[in-house]
Design a protein around this motif. Structure first.
Motif, PDB file in Angstrom:
ATOM      1  N   ALA A  89       0.814  -1.221   0.000  1.00 47.50           N
ATOM      2  CA  ALA A  89       0.000   0.000   0.000  1.00 47.50           C
ATOM      3  C   ALA A  89       0.852   1.277   0.000  1.00 47.50           C
ATOM      4  CB  ALA A  89      -0.964  -0.017   1.187  1.00 47.50           C
ATOM      5  N   PRO A  90       1.873   1.398   0.863  1.00 47.95           N
ATOM      6  CA  PRO A  90       2.677   2.625   0.833  1.00 47.95           C
ATOM      7  C   PRO A  90       3.405   2.835  -0.491  1.00 47.95           C
ATOM      8  CG  PRO A  90       3.029   1.432   2.884  1.00 47.95           C
ATOM      9  CD  PRO A  90       2.252   0.526   1.990  1.00 47.95           C
ATOM     10  N   PHE A  91       3.856   1.749  -1.116  1.00 43.48           N
ATOM     11  CA  PHE A  91       4.580   1.917  -2.376  1.00 43.48           C
ATOM     12  C   PHE A  91       3.640   2.329  -3.499  1.00 43.48           C
ATOM     13  CE2 PHE A  91       6.597   0.198  -6.296  1.00 43.48           C
ATOM     14  CZ  PHE A  91       7.689   1.058  -6.304  1.00 43.48           C
ATOM     15  N   ILE A  92       2.439   1.776  -3.545  1.00 46.44           N
ATOM     16  CA  ILE A  92       1.479   2.175  -4.570  1.00 46.44           C
ATOM     17  C   ILE A  92       1.103   3.646  -4.403  1.00 46.44           C
ATOM     18  CG2 ILE A  92      -0.887   1.831  -5.391  1.00 46.44           C
ATOM     19  CD1 ILE A  92      -0.468  -1.157  -4.978  1.00 46.44           C
ATOM     20  N   LEU A  93       0.965   4.100  -3.151  1.00 43.23           N
ATOM     21  CA  LEU A  93       0.717   5.527  -2.911  1.00 43.23           C
ATOM     22  C   LEU A  93       1.889   6.363  -3.417  1.00 43.23           C
ATOM     23  CD1 LEU A  93      -0.837   7.888  -1.691  1.00 43.23           C
ATOM     24  CD2 LEU A  93       0.229   7.347   0.519  1.00 43.23           C
ATOM     25  N   PHE A  94       3.107   5.900  -3.174  1.00 52.85           N
ATOM     26  CA  PHE A  94       4.309   6.588  -3.659  1.00 52.85           C
ATOM     27  C   PHE A  94       4.294   6.680  -5.190  1.00 52.85           C
ATOM     28  CE2 PHE A  94       8.663   6.032  -5.325  1.00 52.85           C
ATOM     29  CZ  PHE A  94       9.282   7.167  -4.818  1.00 52.85           C
ATOM     30  N   LEU A  95       3.882   5.606  -5.860  1.00 59.41           N
ATOM     31  CA  LEU A  95       3.807   5.620  -7.325  1.00 59.41           C
ATOM     32  C   LEU A  95       2.791   6.658  -7.808  1.00 59.41           C
ATOM     33  CD1 LEU A  95       3.932   1.824  -8.252  1.00 59.41           C
ATOM     34  CD2 LEU A  95       5.778   3.497  -8.423  1.00 59.41           C
ATOM     35  N   LYS A  96       1.637   6.707  -7.164  1.00 58.79           N
ATOM     36  CA  LYS A  96       0.613   7.681  -7.556  1.00 58.79           C
ATOM     37  C   LYS A  96       1.135   9.105  -7.387  1.00 58.79           C
ATOM     38  CE  LYS A  96      -3.328   4.710  -6.457  1.00 58.79           C
ATOM     39  NZ  LYS A  96      -4.503   4.500  -5.562  1.00 58.79           N
ATOM     40  N   GLN A  97       1.883   9.339  -6.312  1.00 64.85           N
ATOM     41  CA  GLN A  97       2.468  10.657  -6.089  1.00 64.85           C
ATOM     42  C   GLN A  97       3.551  10.959  -7.123  1.00 64.85           C
ATOM     43  OE1 GLN A  97       3.781   9.979  -2.076  1.00 64.85           O
ATOM     44  NE2 GLN A  97       1.851  10.668  -1.159  1.00 64.85           N
ATOM     45  N   SER A  98       4.342   9.976  -7.457  1.00 60.39           N
ATOM     46  CA  SER A  98       5.459  10.158  -8.390  1.00 60.39           C
ATOM     47  C   SER A  98       4.995  10.487  -9.793  1.00 60.39           C
ATOM     48  CB  SER A  98       6.326   8.898  -8.419  1.00 60.39           C
ATOM     49  OG  SER A  98       6.854   8.611  -7.136  1.00 60.39           O
ATOM     50  N   PHE A  99       3.866   9.887 -10.216  1.00 58.66           N
ATOM     51  CA  PHE A  99       3.355  10.084 -11.569  1.00 58.66           C
ATOM     52  C   PHE A  99       2.203  11.095 -11.617  1.00 58.66           C
ATOM     53  CE2 PHE A  99       5.509   6.009 -11.961  1.00 58.66           C
ATOM     54  CZ  PHE A  99       6.034   6.034 -13.242  1.00 58.66           C
ATOM     55  N   ALA A 100       1.990  11.835 -10.535  1.00 55.90           N
ATOM     56  CA  ALA A 100       0.823  12.716 -10.434  1.00 55.90           C
ATOM     57  C   ALA A 100       0.754  13.734 -11.565  1.00 55.90           C
ATOM     58  CB  ALA A 100       0.807  13.416  -9.078  1.00 55.90           C
ATOM     59  N   GLN A 101       1.875  14.381 -11.856  1.00 53.74           N
ATOM     60  CA  GLN A 101       1.942  15.375 -12.925  1.00 53.74           C
ATOM     61  C   GLN A 101       3.036  14.967 -13.899  1.00 53.74           C
ATOM     62  OE1 GLN A 101      -0.074  17.987 -13.412  1.00 53.74           O
ATOM     63  NE2 GLN A 101      -1.291  17.509 -11.586  1.00 53.74           N
ATOM     64  N   LYS A 102       2.638  14.543 -15.092  1.00 46.37           N
ATOM     65  CA  LYS A 102       3.586  13.978 -16.053  1.00 46.37           C
ATOM     66  C   LYS A 102       4.687  14.958 -16.443  1.00 46.37           C
ATOM     67  CE  LYS A 102       3.570  11.257 -20.344  1.00 46.37           C
ATOM     68  NZ  LYS A 102       4.040  10.012 -19.724  1.00 46.37           N
ATOM     69  N   ARG A 103       4.361  16.243 -16.502  1.00 47.05           N
ATOM     70  CA  ARG A 103       5.339  17.231 -16.935  1.00 47.05           C
ATOM     71  C   ARG A 103       6.319  17.646 -15.834  1.00 47.05           C
ATOM     72  NH1 ARG A 103       4.264  19.688 -21.814  1.00 47.05           N
ATOM     73  NH2 ARG A 103       2.269  19.147 -22.776  1.00 47.05           N
ATOM     74  N   LYS A 104       5.996  17.297 -14.607  1.00 47.28           N
ATOM     75  CA  LYS A 104       6.862  17.674 -13.490  1.00 47.28           C
ATOM     76  C   LYS A 104       7.953  16.639 -13.266  1.00 47.28           C
ATOM     77  CE  LYS A 104       3.779  20.485 -10.609  1.00 47.28           C
ATOM     78  NZ  LYS A 104       3.226  20.640  -9.244  1.00 47.28           N
ATOM     79  N   THR A 105       9.071  17.089 -12.688  1.00 51.13           N
ATOM     80  CA  THR A 105      10.103  16.141 -12.289  1.00 51.13           C
ATOM     81  C   THR A 105       9.576  15.313 -11.127  1.00 51.13           C
ATOM     82  OG1 THR A 105      11.118  17.658 -10.708  1.00 51.13           O
ATOM     83  CG2 THR A 105      11.931  17.732 -12.997  1.00 51.13           C
ATOM     84  N   LEU A 106      10.209  14.178 -10.914  1.00 51.38           N
ATOM     85  CA  LEU A 106       9.801  13.308  -9.810  1.00 51.38           C
ATOM     86  C   LEU A 106       9.960  14.018  -8.469  1.00 51.38           C
ATOM     87  CD1 LEU A 106       8.990  10.685  -8.492  1.00 51.38           C
ATOM     88  CD2 LEU A 106      11.232   9.745  -9.015  1.00 51.38           C
TER      89      LEU A 106
END
Length: 267
Positions: free
Chosen positions: A203-220
């Protein structure tokens, strides 16, 4: 029987494709197969002849009734159960427990609900062996994409967490009735959840993935800051993993994302 566009119904009519889909599941003689959206039963009858047990999940009332009439227990085919149900509510755990083994899954997924079905299957990965699914070609491209490619994103890495996928073949619109406006791709997804291998928590890693890919144009790093991660922790994590803070999430492999999550979480 006319197809219902609101249910995303496009019935497969290509005999060769039907044979290839069934063959792609492998030996079914001792297996329980779940078919998602059997429709008019183009694949159902072939699966019934090969599988030990077949569970056909059909949401459409009229189609489900026709399938139930076709596969009544007192007929020659006695290993088919037709259930009128939304696949998102289907109990994969119970079906696997009844079968005493992981399930095989096959289906022509409605375009309007493809991603929720894929995520539902991922959530039930421990009860599944492999699936052969037909989806819109663009979705299959996303599922099987590689880091750095245009199609690589949140759906890609989320599904990769639960196993490996490979495209099998693509069908033109005329393989269906009525013909859709897009091509369809059949892909195989073999389940082997990787949480232990990657040393991550689901669960924490999937949340991290959602945060990481939240805005495609932004850096990680900017996406993580927008999600509330402290700047100093982010900087330390990028330094520890030797990943550039200017990189975007879609450029990183699942393994690299896992290493960054571990660094952020343990800071």
């Amino acid at each position: 029987m006319a197809a219902k566009s609101k249910l995303g119904q496009n019935f497969l009519r290509d005999p060769q494709a039907i044979q290839r889909i069934a063959a792609s599941l492998g030996d079914l003689s001792s297996r329980t197969v779940v078919e998602i959206g059997p429709g008019k039963g183009a694949i159902t009858e072939l699966l019934a002849a090969r599988a030990k047990q077949l569970i056909a999940i059909e949401l459409d009332r009229e189609l489900a009734w026709n399938l139930q009439e076709r596969f009544l227990p007192d007929r020659k085919i006695q290993n088919v159960t037709v259930t009128r149900q939304d696949v998102l509510a289907f109990d994969f755990e119970k079906a696997a427990r009844d079968a005493a083994q992981p399930l095989l899954v096959v289906g022509n997924l409605p375009y309007y609900i493809t991603s929720p079905i894929l995520l539902r299957l991922a959530a039930n990965a421990r009860f599944l062996d492999r699936t052969v699914l037909m989806v819109q070609r663009e979705v299959a491209d996303r599922v099987t994409a590689r880091p750095g490619s245009r199609d690589y994103g949140l759906l890609t890495v989320t599904l990769q967490l639960y196993g490996s996928s490979e495209p099998l073949f693509t069908l033109p619109p005329e393989a269906f009735v009525p013909p859709p406006e897009v091509h369809s791709t059949v892909f195989r997804w073999t389940f082997a959840p990787r949480f232990q291998q990657l040393s991550i928590e689901e669960a924490p890693f999937i949340l991290f993935l959602k945060q990481s890919f939240a805005q495609k144009r932004k850096t990680l790093s900017n996406n993580l800051r927008a999600a509330g991660k402290p700047s100093e922790i982010i900087a330390e994590a990028f330094a520890a993993t030797k990943i550039s803070p200017q990189i975007r999430a879609e450029a990183l492999s699942l393994e690299e994302l896992a290493s960054l999550w571990r660094a952020v979480s343990h800071s």
